[in-house]
Design an enzyme around this catalytic site. Structure first.
Site, PDB file in Angstrom:
ATOM      1  N   ASP A  18       0.848  -1.061   0.037  1.00 20.28           N
ATOM      2  CA  ASP A  18       0.101   0.001   0.066  1.00 20.28           C
ATOM      3  C   ASP A  18       0.916   1.237   0.012  1.00 20.28           C
ATOM      4  O   ASP A  18       1.758   1.379   0.896  1.00 20.28           O
ATOM      5  CB  ASP A  18      -0.835   0.107   1.290  1.00 20.28           C
ATOM      6  N   ARG A  58      -0.339   4.408  -0.365  1.00 20.65           N
ATOM      7  CA  ARG A  58      -1.014   5.803   0.177  1.00 20.65           C
ATOM      8  C   ARG A  58      -0.403   6.445   1.514  1.00 20.65           C
ATOM      9  O   ARG A  58       0.177   5.748   2.281  1.00 20.65           O
ATOM     10  CB  ARG A  58      -2.674   5.401   0.120  1.00 20.65           C
TER      11      ARG A  58
END
Length: 369
Positions: A301, A303
């Site tokens: 991930d 983000r």
């Protein structure tokens, strides 16, 4: 020049350099003492390798993330980047395939790969991050600038960025977001809705807030952080639950008397749409979503939560009831000084196409499903 002007100039430098990388160009990354020529391994061609050698009089190196090097069984590795010598058998096709795992299962033996004796530096970290900012695969070709980098940059019209500019880019870009405009946009399931547009100072990627009703600022506002998903939100893809989550959140907010959906330009958990499609291709080969992202060389991930936090702060909201199954979103917002008073569950039934996707979210990403 004030500090804001310096930051804005730095953001613009990185944005422009990312554009050059996307076109297959060469940039320079410097730490103030040393400078390296950098280009994308994904887009490399034989002529570009010759150009790197001519500009530096030194053999280039291929830089891969730890995750990608691990897949290719390249060792030893030090830090987050593995630096590989370009051996005689390694033309541009081999190098680009080192970056792109699409044919991994058909080309198992691409080595041997020889790791350089020199440990990677912050310049190599920044070069890999530049590829991520450019929405390319996170793999680069590096070549040392031996002397007078300013002359080389000027003579060859090459853009230059510093390590600090690159490594601080994503957070500084988020903190530079400003409200551009807003408008009422009646939606199915929530007719009293306003969209607010945010743009960073470098003119780059825009994010949007969808405000349902008129939530008061004194109480925790029902909020969802939603990463854009072209395939799920727009096309109705059955491979994920994103479209259901987005529309379900808007409908639920309307029923609850109001809320805010933060629609962030973080496609594919921050790797971009093209790389997400690459991950889908790997999933078709039997890899789950986490393995697919890591096989591409990314983190599971990518983000960050600063854009969401900055948008909330600019709209005057400091406390939220967060509509999510992902505890990392709670932690991420709290680390950006947003108070999360409650996590509100947000679940939808699986289908034959996204059952493994949801199980992977639960088992490997810690989602509370």
């Amino acid at each position: 020049m004030n500090n804001n002007s310096v930051i804005n100039q730095n953001l613009t430098s990185v944005e422009r350099a990312a554009g050059d990388l996307r076109r297959g160009g060469i940039i320079v990354v410097t730490d103030g003492k040393k400078a390296h020529l950098v280009t994308s391994a994904e887009l490399i061609v034989d002529q570009k390798i010759k150009q790197l050698k001519a500009l530096s009089n030194e053999d280039p190196l291929v830089g891969l993330t730890y995750n990608r090097a691990n897949i290719l069984k390249i060792s030893p590795r030090s830090g987050d980047v593995a630096l590989v010598k370009i051996s005689a058998h390694m033309n541009s096709g081999v190098i680009s395939s080192m970056a792109d795992p699409a044919d991994d299962l058909m080309q198992i033996m691409r080595g041997p790969f020889v790791v350089t004796e020199n440990n990677p530096t912050a310049i190599h970290d920044a070069g890999i991050k530049m590829c991520k900012i450019a929405r390319l695969l996170p793999a680069a070709v590096f070549s040392v600038v031996l002397e007078n980098p300013e002359h080389l940059i000027e003579q060859n019209d090459i853009l230059s960025v510093t390590v600090d500019e690159v490594l601080n880019y994503t957070v500084n870009d988020a903190l530079s977001l400003n409200i551009v405009t807003s408008a009422k946009v009646p939606l199915e399931g929530a007719e009293q809705t306003t969209m607010v547009a945010f743009r960073p100072d470098d003119g780059g990627t825009e994010h949007f807030a969808i405000i349902v009703g008129d939530p008061i600022r004194e109480a925790p506002v029902l909020t969802r952080i939603h990463s854009e998903c072209f395939t799920g939100d727009l096309l109705g893809s059955l491979k994920c639950d994103c479209g259901e989550q987005m529309r379900g959140a808007i409908k639920y907010m309307n029923e609850e008397g109001g809320g805010i959906l933060l629609y962030l330009a973080q496609e594919g958990r921050g790797i971009g749409l093209i790389n997400k499609l690459r991950a889908y291709h790997l999933q078709d080969q039997g890899f789950d979503t986490v393995d697919a992202n890591e096989r591409l060389g990314f983190l599971s991930d990518e983000r960050i939560f600063e854009p969401a936090a900055e948008m909330l702060k600019q709209m005057g909201y400091g406390k939220v009831r967060l509509l999510t199954n992902n505890p990392d979103k709670v932690t991420g917002l709290e680390n950006c000084d947003i108070i999360v008073s409650e996590r509100v569950a947000h679940k939808f039934p699986s289908n034959n196409h996204n059952d493994l996707y949801l199980k992977t979210k639960k088992k490997r990403s810690g989602h509370l499903l």
